[in-house]
Design a protein around this motif. Structure first.
Motif, PDB file in Angstrom:
ATOM      1  N   GLU A  26       0.804  -1.169  -0.019  1.00 52.81           N
ATOM      2  CA  GLU A  26       0.108  -0.101   0.000  1.00 52.81           C
ATOM      3  C   GLU A  26       0.817   1.266   0.029  1.00 52.81           C
ATOM      4  O   GLU A  26       0.359   2.415  -0.074  1.00 52.81           O
ATOM      5  CB  GLU A  26      -0.962   0.025   1.062  1.00 52.81           C
ATOM      6  CG  GLU A  26      -2.078  -0.830   0.999  1.00 52.81           C
ATOM      7  CD  GLU A  26      -3.200  -0.750   2.366  1.00 52.81           C
ATOM      8  OE1 GLU A  26      -4.396  -0.643   2.142  1.00 52.81           O
ATOM      9  OE2 GLU A  26      -2.816  -0.456   3.476  1.00 52.81           O
ATOM     10  N   VAL A  27       2.142   1.269   0.179  1.00 50.98           N
ATOM     11  CA  VAL A  27       2.765   2.294   0.281  1.00 50.98           C
ATOM     12  C   VAL A  27       3.016   3.170  -0.971  1.00 50.98           C
ATOM     13  O   VAL A  27       3.252   4.482  -0.769  1.00 50.98           O
ATOM     14  CB  VAL A  27       4.549   2.012   0.743  1.00 50.98           C
ATOM     15  CG1 VAL A  27       4.993   1.215  -0.659  1.00 50.98           C
ATOM     16  CG2 VAL A  27       5.123   3.279   0.957  1.00 50.98           C
ATOM     17  N   ASP A  28       2.651   2.686  -1.924  1.00 51.12           N
ATOM     18  CA  ASP A  28       2.450   3.428  -3.335  1.00 51.12           C
ATOM     19  C   ASP A  28       1.086   3.558  -3.904  1.00 51.12           C
ATOM     20  O   ASP A  28       0.989   4.222  -4.933  1.00 51.12           O
ATOM     21  CB  ASP A  28       3.215   2.610  -4.511  1.00 51.12           C
ATOM     22  CG  ASP A  28       2.827   1.306  -4.653  1.00 51.12           C
ATOM     23  OD1 ASP A  28       1.790   0.882  -3.953  1.00 51.12           O
ATOM     24  OD2 ASP A  28       3.355   0.305  -5.249  1.00 51.12           O
ATOM     25  N   ASN A  29       0.061   3.705  -3.000  1.00 48.35           N
ATOM     26  CA  ASN A  29      -0.950   3.941  -3.312  1.00 48.35           C
ATOM     27  C   ASN A  29      -1.395   5.485  -3.032  1.00 48.35           C
ATOM     28  O   ASN A  29      -2.356   6.078  -3.213  1.00 48.35           O
ATOM     29  CB  ASN A  29      -1.967   3.231  -2.405  1.00 48.35           C
ATOM     30  CG  ASN A  29      -2.103   1.618  -2.746  1.00 48.35           C
ATOM     31  OD1 ASN A  29      -1.221   1.233  -2.895  1.00 48.35           O
ATOM     32  ND2 ASN A  29      -3.584   1.333  -2.886  1.00 48.35           N
ATOM     33  N   THR A  30      -0.458   6.249  -2.186  1.00 47.85           N
ATOM     34  CA  THR A  30      -0.635   7.640  -1.693  1.00 47.85           C
ATOM     35  C   THR A  30       0.284   8.256  -2.115  1.00 47.85           C
ATOM     36  O   THR A  30       1.768   8.047  -2.150  1.00 47.85           O
ATOM     37  CB  THR A  30      -0.645   7.697  -0.249  1.00 47.85           C
ATOM     38  OG1 THR A  30      -2.129   6.831   0.182  1.00 47.85           O
ATOM     39  CG2 THR A  30      -1.131   9.160   0.024  1.00 47.85           C
ATOM     40  N   VAL A  31       0.213   9.668  -2.529  1.00 46.57           N
ATOM     41  CA  VAL A  31       1.183  10.661  -3.085  1.00 46.57           C
ATOM     42  C   VAL A  31       0.976  11.911  -2.274  1.00 46.57           C
ATOM     43  O   VAL A  31      -0.287  11.976  -2.390  1.00 46.57           O
ATOM     44  CB  VAL A  31       1.396  10.688  -4.574  1.00 46.57           C
ATOM     45  CG1 VAL A  31       0.136  11.282  -5.188  1.00 46.57           C
ATOM     46  CG2 VAL A  31       2.614  11.611  -4.907  1.00 46.57           C
ATOM     47  N   SER A  32       1.803  12.443  -1.910  1.00 50.84           N
ATOM     48  CA  SER A  32       1.641  14.025  -1.494  1.00 50.84           C
ATOM     49  C   SER A  32       1.813  15.087  -2.549  1.00 50.84           C
ATOM     50  O   SER A  32       2.966  15.067  -3.138  1.00 50.84           O
ATOM     51  CB  SER A  32       2.351  14.109  -0.253  1.00 50.84           C
ATOM     52  OG  SER A  32       2.078  15.630   0.346  1.00 50.84           O
ATOM     53  N   ILE A  33       1.000  16.203  -2.361  1.00 50.37           N
ATOM     54  CA  ILE A  33       1.046  17.165  -3.524  1.00 50.37           C
ATOM     55  C   ILE A  33       0.890  18.528  -2.620  1.00 50.37           C
ATOM     56  O   ILE A  33       0.487  18.501  -1.448  1.00 50.37           O
ATOM     57  CB  ILE A  33       0.083  17.145  -4.649  1.00 50.37           C
ATOM     58  CG1 ILE A  33      -1.336  17.537  -3.932  1.00 50.37           C
ATOM     59  CG2 ILE A  33       0.090  15.857  -5.358  1.00 50.37           C
ATOM     60  CD1 ILE A  33      -2.454  17.552  -4.938  1.00 50.37           C
ATOM     61  N   THR A  34       1.266  19.552  -3.464  1.00 45.73           N
ATOM     62  CA  THR A  34       1.149  20.887  -2.882  1.00 45.73           C
ATOM     63  C   THR A  34       0.412  21.647  -3.458  1.00 45.73           C
ATOM     64  O   THR A  34      -0.179  21.571  -4.871  1.00 45.73           O
ATOM     65  CB  THR A  34       2.418  21.747  -2.668  1.00 45.73           C
ATOM     66  OG1 THR A  34       2.902  21.948  -4.089  1.00 45.73           O
ATOM     67  CG2 THR A  34       3.609  20.712  -1.905  1.00 45.73           C
ATOM     68  N   TYR A  35      -0.382  22.770  -2.869  1.00 43.98           N
ATOM     69  CA  TYR A  35      -1.185  23.566  -3.619  1.00 43.98           C
ATOM     70  C   TYR A  35      -1.057  25.022  -3.195  1.00 43.98           C
ATOM     71  O   TYR A  35      -0.423  25.257  -2.097  1.00 43.98           O
ATOM     72  CB  TYR A  35      -2.869  23.498  -3.245  1.00 43.98           C
ATOM     73  CG  TYR A  35      -3.200  23.297  -2.039  1.00 43.98           C
ATOM     74  CD1 TYR A  35      -3.592  24.603  -1.299  1.00 43.98           C
ATOM     75  CD2 TYR A  35      -3.066  22.326  -1.021  1.00 43.98           C
ATOM     76  CE1 TYR A  35      -3.619  24.604   0.050  1.00 43.98           C
ATOM     77  CE2 TYR A  35      -3.618  22.385   0.289  1.00 43.98           C
ATOM     78  CZ  TYR A  35      -3.878  23.311   0.817  1.00 43.98           C
ATOM     79  OH  TYR A  35      -4.173  23.581   2.152  1.00 43.98           O
ATOM     80  N   ARG A  36      -1.124  25.832  -4.064  1.00 46.02           N
ATOM     81  CA  ARG A  36      -0.853  27.404  -3.891  1.00 46.02           C
ATOM     82  C   ARG A  36      -1.499  28.297  -4.822  1.00 46.02           C
ATOM     83  O   ARG A  36      -1.805  27.759  -6.074  1.00 46.02           O
ATOM     84  CB  ARG A  36       0.801  27.791  -4.069  1.00 46.02           C
ATOM     85  CG  ARG A  36       1.336  27.162  -5.265  1.00 46.02           C
ATOM     86  CD  ARG A  36       3.039  27.388  -4.959  1.00 46.02           C
ATOM     87  NE  ARG A  36       3.666  26.854  -6.300  1.00 46.02           N
ATOM     88  CZ  ARG A  36       3.905  27.529  -7.484  1.00 46.02           C
ATOM     89  NH1 ARG A  36       3.292  28.991  -7.498  1.00 46.02           N
ATOM     90  NH2 ARG A  36       4.364  27.026  -8.534  1.00 46.02           N
TER      91      ARG A  36
END
Length: 399
Positions: A389-399
């Motif tokens: 499951e480690v590759d099921n989530t990705v973090s993004i930024t917003y601005r």
């Protein structure tokens, strides 16, 4: 005794050999062995009495005579064992037991080893698969699952090669963290009594089976092994694995599968979604609100997912905008935090690419981070837990 008396006694013995011994049945090998053993136990006093009896002309006394320089005379060889004669008719003769010249046939080596005997023996195991692993040559199998050892997991016995003697079958694991490859090996003894590996029954592979749970040797020599498609560990339980009993038989130079299934069916946990996403950069729109897009890529590298649930953990001010959401089975406008998009089936090797638009009121959000997560679901829309499951989530930024 005078010389004349000695010559006379010698002549008497010569006459005795020519006339009497020809009528006496020569003892066979068994009788000779009994006579020799008897001689070793007699005392010299008994020998003297026997000699006096011989001087009286007794043939029996002469045959029993013993002395330090006396050697038994020649004996006829033991008749060879032959097959029984063939009776009248078409029935073939039944051969008798074979006789090996030069001594009795050697017994088949006994390969039955206790747990303690196997752990105490220096053995050479069949090679583990390529890569980081445990030693195989001249090693001792361990009784516990310490890191980097060959661990004895289970043991059973049976005549697996059909030679009439019992062999030992062991389930061994090369311990590497919470996992490590496993194999079932049959052990025997050679003619010198050394423990040797007869052959490998089955081994875990990357393509499955990934795990071996148990073994059992049945009366006909078949080695039954319970195999599993998913190896437990890393936070997922053994119950996720589908289990099968498969039977293996010795062919003369290797083991081959003879019973049980050869493949696994689909496993709901055997799916691996990999998610990537771009950062969200907002720009001002004509009405003063701010808009932007996130490119999401979902790829399935294993198994099949009946459905995929996509979740974007953005603040509630971010509302779905644009035609990119048309692929969703649900209405994303009805969800807040996170924003959700339920997608259709995604089979092995397939992928989904989405460009999802967002709009936020002017002056409502600054900068921050959010998680983009994809999770498989079954036909009933129930979430399915993955092994990786480690590759099921990705973090993004917003601005």
């Amino acid at each position: 005794m005078s010389e004349q008396e000695t010559l006379g006694l010698a002549e008497e013995f010569a006459t005795y050999r020519r006339t009497v011994l020809e009528k006496i049945e020569v003892p066979g090998p068994a009788a000779v062995r009994r006579t020799v053993r008897g001689r070793n136990r007699r005392r010299w006093g008994a020998t003297a009495t026997t000699a006096l009896a011989l001087f009286g002309g007794s043939a029996i006394g002469y045959a029993a005579m013993s002395g330090p320089d006396h050697q038994p005379g020649p004996v006829d060889p033991t008749p060879s064992i032959s097959a029984s004669p063939t009776p009248d008719g078409s029935t073939s003769p039944t051969p008798g037991p074979s006789v090996t010249t030069g001594g009795p046939a050697s017994a088949v080596p006994d390969g039955q080893l206790s747990r303690a005997q196997l752990l105490g023996a220096s053995v050479t195991l069949p090679a583990w698969r390529a890569g980081r692993g445990c030693p195989t040559s001249g090693v001792r199998i361990s009784g516990d699952n310490r890191e980097g050892v060959n661990w004895l997991v289970a043991l059973d016995h049976g005549d697996v090669d059909g030679d009439g003697a019992v062999e030992t079958v062991a389930l061994v694991q090369c311990v590497l963290g919470t996992r490590g490859p496993m194999q079932v090996v049959a052990f025997d003894r050679d003619e010198q009594g050394k423990v040797i590996a007869l052959g490998r029954v089955v081994v875990t592979t990357i393509d499955k089976p990934e795990w071996l749970f148990a073994l059992d040797v049945v009366d006909d020599g078949t080695v039954r092994v319970q195999v599993g498609d998913i190896a437990p560990g890393g936070g997922w339980p053994a119950e996720w694995s589908q289990r099968q009993w498969r039977g293996y038989r010795w062919t003369g130079d290797a083991f081959a599968q003879v019973t049980g299934p050869t493949t696994f069916g689909p496993n709901r946990h055997d799916v691996n979604l990999v998610v990537t996403a771009t950062n969200l950069v907002l720009a001002e729109d004509a009405d003063g609100s701010r808009i932007g897009t996130v490119a999401v890529h979902i790829r399935n590298t294993a198994g099949s997912a009946a459905h995929v649930a996509l979740r974007l953990g953005l603040p509630p001010e971010f509302r779905p905008d644009g035609s990119g959401w048309a692929a969703c089975r649900n209405d994303p406008e009805t969800t807040r935090e996170p924003v959700t998009c339920d997608l259709d089936r995604l089979d092995t090797g397939k992928e989904i690419k989405l460009v999802l638009g967002f709009r936020v009121p002017a002056g409502t959000v600054g900068t921050g981070k959010a998680d983009v997560h994809a999770r498989p679901m079954d036909a009933n829309l129930d979430p399915v837990e993955e092994v990786y499951e480690v590759d099921n989530t990705v973090s993004i930024t917003y601005r």
